[in-house]
Scaffold this motif. Structure first.
Motif, short mmCIF file in Angstrom:
data_model
loop_
_atom_site.label_atom_id
_atom_site.label_comp_id
_atom_site.label_asym_id
_atom_site.label_seq_id
_atom_site.Cartn_x
_atom_site.Cartn_y
_atom_site.Cartn_z
N TRP A 386 -68.97 -16.38 -29.56
CA TRP A 386 -70.05 -16.74 -28.66
C TRP A 386 -69.55 -17.67 -27.60
N LEU A 387 -68.73 -18.36 -27.80
CA LEU A 387 -67.98 -19.20 -26.63
C LEU A 387 -67.17 -18.10 -25.75
N GLU A 388 -66.70 -16.98 -26.35
CA GLU A 388 -66.04 -16.20 -25.75
C GLU A 388 -66.79 -15.23 -24.77
N GLY A 389 -68.07 -15.39 -24.89
CA GLY A 389 -68.94 -14.58 -24.19
C GLY A 389 -69.35 -13.28 -24.75
N LYS A 390 -68.97 -12.92 -26.07
CA LYS A 390 -69.15 -11.87 -26.62
C LYS A 390 -70.58 -11.47 -27.35
N THR A 391 -71.09 -10.39 -27.39
CA THR A 391 -72.30 -10.31 -28.08
C THR A 391 -71.99 -10.18 -29.57
N LEU A 392 -73.04 -10.85 -30.35
CA LEU A 392 -73.03 -10.76 -31.69
C LEU A 392 -73.92 -10.01 -32.23
#
Length: 401
Positions: A386-392
């Motif tokens: 999430w901190l990396e900006g990825k969609t979960l």
């Protein structure tokens, strides 16, 4: 927020309570057959209690360890029945599979307010492949789906993403709390925002560092990864752990941060030793003067003062990774000192402090402040992604639009 919560779930049907499939994370640490940390079990209880007290028939599913599609007795969830029952203060029934006739019969036998635990979803190879047939088998058990396992939401598995596409899907209270905390951290934060990122290697946190430079006002880099940045600037680092092949990347991150107006704070001084051992003899030196034969194992007091100065001006803190080798005193000093300062500022000045990641949680517990920050995530990989900006995937499947 753009997803449904328990506030949107009517637990009743004309025939009684809804059957609610609850995705939990019961992948707790076990040693010699005994659970050594019940935090995940305890954090799950509010959602189960709320559903049960409203009359829902709660069917809990989870993975445990990595059986890779086979029935491995040591990886059964059956020992969790007693632990979950004790934590809830109510009986928990058991099904020896998560889909099929036995699971269906156990789910059908539930009465309003009762709780059932299913066997390890990873006993089926289709779980990690997000197999539609397995997802359909899970969906057959229930009228609605609640995901309370943020820590597994970064995986598109049958029990996290697949089944959420087949049933009305909602976020449980723990999932809701995680998403609200992360939104407060990076989505719509109160500024200024400070991020502390530690850890051993730049190479494992490239996406994180790249995303944060565009999101935060101050990025504090600690741990052994700071050695790589210092070495990339031409500083002598002695025998300190660092990644020589990442020097160009480190310089690019520094340039990227400068272009985005993000201040990067690297160590100003370092605690060094000739050996990595408990209570080793140490010296504090300037960050650009690590003697030959010595290694940096923590940051020094000047760095701690500089970090605390930024924190006093901050409204939001995001923390992932310790400053030094905190498991081995005296190299825990900086992490403990900053952690205690964060706890104090959270209480006294309203600092919104959000922390997560395995080492970070352990470090905060070591400092005795894990319960004094605004929010501490136990999610590990999902928190980092999430901190990396990825969609979960497990979160995206809950979104209403």
């Amino acid at each position: 927020m753009p997803f449904r919560t328990l506030d949107d779930l009517d637990p009743s049907t004309p025939a009684g309570g809804k059957r609610v499939l609850l995705r939990a994370d019961l992948n707790v640490p076990v040693r010699d057959g005994r659970i050594t940390d019940r935090t995940r079990i305890e954090r799950l209880c509010p959602t189960i209690r709320e559903l049960a007290e409203k009359g829902a028939r709660v069917i809990v599913c989870s993975h445990f360890d990595r059986p890779k599609g086979k029935r491995v007795p040591e990886m059964s969830l059956k020992p969790m029945v007693e632990a979950l029952s004790t934590a809830l203060g109510r009986p928990v029934a058991w099904a020896d599979d998560c889909v099929g006739p036995e699971a269906e019969a156990a789910a059908a036998a539930l009465k309003d307010g009762e709780v059932l635990l299913l066997e390890n979803t990873r006993y089926h190879a289709g779980e990690e492949k997000n197999d539609p047939a397995l997802a359909a088998g899970l969906a057959k058990l229930a009228d609605a789906f609640v995901n309370d396992a943020f820590s597994a939401a970064h995986r598109a598995h049958a029990s996290t993403e697949g089944v959420a596409r087949l049933l009305p899907a909602y976020a449980g209270r723990l999932m809701e709390a995680e998403l609200k905390a992360l939104d407060a951290a990076l989505g719509n934060p109160a500024r200024p925002v400070v991020a502390i990122v530690g850890g051993a290697k730049v190479s494992t946190k490239l996406d994180l560092l790249g995303n944060l430079t565009g999101k935060v006002d101050v990025l504090v880099i600690g741990g052994a990864m700071a050695n790589t940045f210092l070495a990339a600037q031409g500083h002598a680092m002695g025998r300190s752990l660092q990644e020589a092949e990442m020097h160009d990347t480190a310089r690019q991150i520094l340039d990227q941060a400068a272009a985005k107006g993000c201040e990067i704070l690297l160590p100003l001084d370092l605690v060094v030793a000739g050996e990595f051992a408990p209570n080793a003899a140490t010296r504090t030196v300037a960050a650009d003067r690590v003697p030959d034969g010595m290694m940096a194992l923590d940051v020094g007091p000047e760095t701690v003062d500089a970090v605390e100065a930024r924190l006093r001006r901050a409204s939001t803190l995001v923390w992932n990774g310790p400053f030094g080798a905190f498991e081995t005193p005296p190299f825990d000093n900086a992490t403990v000192t900053v952690a205690q300062a964060v706890a104090s500022l959270t209480a006294s000045s309203g600092l919104k402090s959000i922390a997560g990641g395995g080492d970070t949680v352990s470090a905060l517990k070591h400092a005795g402040v894990a319960d004094r920050l605004t929010y501490v995530s136990a999610a590990g990989g999902a928190f980092l992604e999430w901190l990396e900006g990825k969609t979960l995937p497990g979160v995206a499947a809950l979104e209403t639009a």
